[in-house]
Scaffold this active site. Structure first.
Site, PDB file in Angstrom:
ATOM      1  CB  SER A  22      26.814  16.407   5.288  1.00  0.00           C
ATOM      2  OG  SER A  22      26.146  16.441   6.516  1.00  0.00           O
ATOM      3  CE  LYS A  71      16.976  14.742   9.419  1.00  0.00           C
ATOM      4  NZ  LYS A  71      17.495  15.091  10.750  1.00  0.00           N
ATOM      5  CG  ASP A 107      19.723  13.123  13.415  1.00  0.00           C
ATOM      6  OD1 ASP A 107      20.861  13.381  12.980  1.00  0.00           O
ATOM      7  OD2 ASP A 107      18.679  13.520  12.863  1.00  0.00           O
ATOM      8  N   GLY A 130      11.522  22.194  22.194  1.00  0.00           N
ATOM      9  CA  GLY A 130      11.317  21.887  20.769  1.00  0.00           C
ATOM     10  C   GLY A 130      11.017  20.413  20.599  1.00  0.00           C
ATOM     11  N   GLY A 132      10.433  18.772  17.480  1.00  0.00           N
ATOM     12  CA  GLY A 132      10.453  18.484  16.035  1.00  0.00           C
ATOM     13  C   GLY A 132      11.187  17.183  15.751  1.00  0.00           C
TER      14      GLY A 132
HETATM   15  P1  NAP Z   1      12.107  21.102  13.530  1.00  0.00           P
HETATM   16  O1  NAP Z   1      11.575  19.791  13.059  1.00  0.00           O
HETATM   17  O2  NAP Z   1      11.720  22.375  12.839  1.00  0.00           O
HETATM   18  O3  NAP Z   1      11.708  21.208  15.097  1.00  0.00           O
HETATM   19  C1  NAP Z   1      11.871  22.364  15.881  1.00  0.00           C
HETATM   20  C2  NAP Z   1      10.671  22.444  16.833  1.00  0.00           C
HETATM   21  O4  NAP Z   1      10.874  23.497  17.776  1.00  0.00           O
HETATM   22  C3  NAP Z   1       9.355  22.732  16.115  1.00  0.00           C
HETATM   23  O5  NAP Z   1       8.329  21.952  16.686  1.00  0.00           O
HETATM   24  C4  NAP Z   1       9.162  24.227  16.410  1.00  0.00           C
HETATM   25  O6  NAP Z   1       7.817  24.635  16.351  1.00  0.00           O
HETATM   26  C5  NAP Z   1       9.683  24.293  17.823  1.00  0.00           C
HETATM   27  N1  NAP Z   1      10.024  25.651  18.260  1.00  0.00           N
HETATM   28  C6  NAP Z   1      10.417  26.710  17.490  1.00  0.00           C
HETATM   29  N2  NAP Z   1      10.671  27.774  18.297  1.00  0.00           N
HETATM   30  C7  NAP Z   1      10.451  27.394  19.574  1.00  0.00           C
HETATM   31  C8  NAP Z   1      10.556  28.041  20.841  1.00  0.00           C
HETATM   32  N3  NAP Z   1      10.937  29.322  20.955  1.00  0.00           N
HETATM   33  N4  NAP Z   1      10.256  27.323  21.950  1.00  0.00           N
HETATM   34  C9  NAP Z   1       9.867  26.041  21.860  1.00  0.00           C
HETATM   35  N5  NAP Z   1       9.730  25.368  20.681  1.00  0.00           N
HETATM   36  C10 NAP Z   1      10.034  26.035  19.553  1.00  0.00           C
HETATM   37  O7  NAP Z   1      13.696  21.075  13.543  1.00  0.00           O
HETATM   38  P2  NAP Z   1      14.677  19.816  13.758  1.00  0.00           P
HETATM   39  O8  NAP Z   1      14.958  19.172  12.458  1.00  0.00           O
HETATM   40  O9  NAP Z   1      14.162  19.004  14.886  1.00  0.00           O
HETATM   41  O10 NAP Z   1      16.008  20.591  14.174  1.00  0.00           O
HETATM   42  C11 NAP Z   1      16.054  21.395  15.349  1.00  0.00           C
HETATM   43  C12 NAP Z   1      17.426  22.035  15.475  1.00  0.00           C
HETATM   44  O11 NAP Z   1      18.404  20.998  15.638  1.00  0.00           O
HETATM   45  C13 NAP Z   1      17.860  22.836  14.234  1.00  0.00           C
HETATM   46  O12 NAP Z   1      18.585  23.948  14.665  1.00  0.00           O
HETATM   47  C14 NAP Z   1      18.779  21.865  13.508  1.00  0.00           C
HETATM   48  O13 NAP Z   1      19.742  22.530  12.723  1.00  0.00           O
HETATM   49  C15 NAP Z   1      19.430  21.164  14.691  1.00  0.00           C
HETATM   50  N6  NAP Z   1      19.953  19.825  14.359  1.00  0.00           N
HETATM   51  C16 NAP Z   1      21.261  19.590  14.639  1.00  0.00           C
HETATM   52  C17 NAP Z   1      21.806  18.349  14.380  1.00  0.00           C
HETATM   53  C18 NAP Z   1      23.257  18.117  14.701  1.00  0.00           C
HETATM   54  O14 NAP Z   1      23.822  17.116  14.238  1.00  0.00           O
HETATM   55  N7  NAP Z   1      23.879  18.963  15.496  1.00  0.00           N
HETATM   56  C19 NAP Z   1      21.008  17.328  13.841  1.00  0.00           C
HETATM   57  C20 NAP Z   1      19.649  17.591  13.591  1.00  0.00           C
HETATM   58  C21 NAP Z   1      19.140  18.857  13.866  1.00  0.00           C
HETATM   59  P3  NAP Z   1       7.267  25.226  14.914  1.00  0.00           P
HETATM   60  O15 NAP Z   1       7.329  24.073  13.961  1.00  0.00           O
HETATM   61  O16 NAP Z   1       5.901  25.685  15.230  1.00  0.00           O
HETATM   62  O17 NAP Z   1       8.212  26.326  14.535  1.00  0.00           O
END
Ligand code: NAP
Length: 286
Positions: A22, A71, A107, A130, A132
């Protein structure tokens, strides 16, 4: 860039911030727009979130993005929330209006703008892997846009069920939440229009990871979306490319949510194509 007493301050709060693109994206774009603003990485130590927000008020920052892990936690310190931030209980942008802090969540809107940019208008059945933070804002927008069924798979059954419950409480929302397993994914994927990786599985440096072992049963017309932008082509997307499915990587959502940030904080529409160029030049293909 010339920084002087009139330079308006913005930035990003989170911890860690080393991965964040960013500052690069926003500083390059602000300079391109000829605006006297600067965007700073502001790493906030555990326990210092409240003090950091007081600091933003005191130093008259016009706004900051918020990233992991603040967040949700940040909400208690804000004066007002946008409808999206309130519904998703997560904030990725704070605007400082003369000391009155308003929380937004761009987002989900950034995600929807990236679909629109690719000409994808109607989505009926979605699989989200996922449950999250990012998944909440995306599920909120997809459901509000009329998605008929959202199937949510997470390694933790409780998280998938909680997100499904959140969607089912939205007007017209219909979702199921289940524990991730390959067989279930393969079964559901035969009917999906859109499959989204909302996990960090496959992100640098663990680029060999993939959230699913096969995309063989996915329909030829389906879109495969990975929120990850580092690398641009994750193993998950490479599997989809091998089947010649349409793919979208996370760079587009990053740019669109960033553009919304600049629009909200400066009131000026930023040059999207330039922002995309900055991001693509700083990301690896895979
Ligand atoms: P987060 O809050 O950590 O959520 C990820 C979720 O996926 C958690 O509940 C996690 O469980 C679960 N998970 C992990 N491995 C898994 C698997 N193999 N199968 C199913 N579920 C699984 O992360 P987030 O903030 O939502 O972000 C998720 C991804 O999006 C990241 O890579 C982030 O960089 C990306 N992102 C991109 C943007 C963009 O602008 N492109 C914006 C926001 C986020 P556990 O907690 O038990 O591990």
């Amino acid at each position: 860039m010339i920084v002087n007493h009139q330079t308006a301050l913005m930035g990003i709060i989170g911890n860690p911030l080393g991965h964040s693109l960013s500052p690069l994206m926003h500083n390059s774009t602000l300079a391109k727009m000829g605006l006297n603003y600067v965007y700073l990485p502001l790493q906030v130590a555990p326990g210092c979130l409240r003090a950091s927000l007081e600091g933003l008020r005191a130093l008259n920052f016009i706004g900051v993005n918020v990233t992991v892990p603040y967040k949700k936690e940040v909400i208690q310190f804000l004066d007002e929330l946008s409808p999206e931030a309130s519904a998703c209980e997560a904030v990725n942008l704070i605007r400082n209006k003369n000391g009155h802090l308003v929380g937004y969540n761009t987002d989900g809107r950034g995600f929807m703008a990236s679909l629109e940019e690719e000409g994808i208008q109607s989505i009926h059945r979605v699989i989200m892997i996922g449950a999250g933070g990012a998944a909440y804002s995306i599920a909120y927008e997809l459901s509000s846009a009329g998605a008929e069924q959202i199937d949510i798979l997470d390694i933790e059954q409780d998280k998938a069920a909680a997100l499904a419950e959140f969607v089912n409480q939205l007007p017209g929302g219909k979702a199921s939440g289940m524990r991730m397993n390959d067989e279930l994914f393969i079964h559901l994927s035969a009917q999906a229009d859109l499959v989204i990786n909302c996990t960090p599985v496959g992100m640098f440096p663990n680029i060999k990871g993939t959230p699913v072992s096969s995309l063989d049963k996915v329909r030829g017309a389906a879109v495969i979306y990975d929120l990850i932008y580092n690398p641009l082509v994750t193993r998950f997307l490479a599997m989809a490319e091998a089947r010649q499915l349409k793919t979208i990587n996370g760079s587009s959502m990053l740019v669109h949510q960033g553009a919304l940030t600049l629009e909200i904080l400066t009131g000026v529409q930023p040059p999207l194509a330039y922002m995309k160029e900055v991001i693509l030049n700083s990301c690896q293909r895979g």
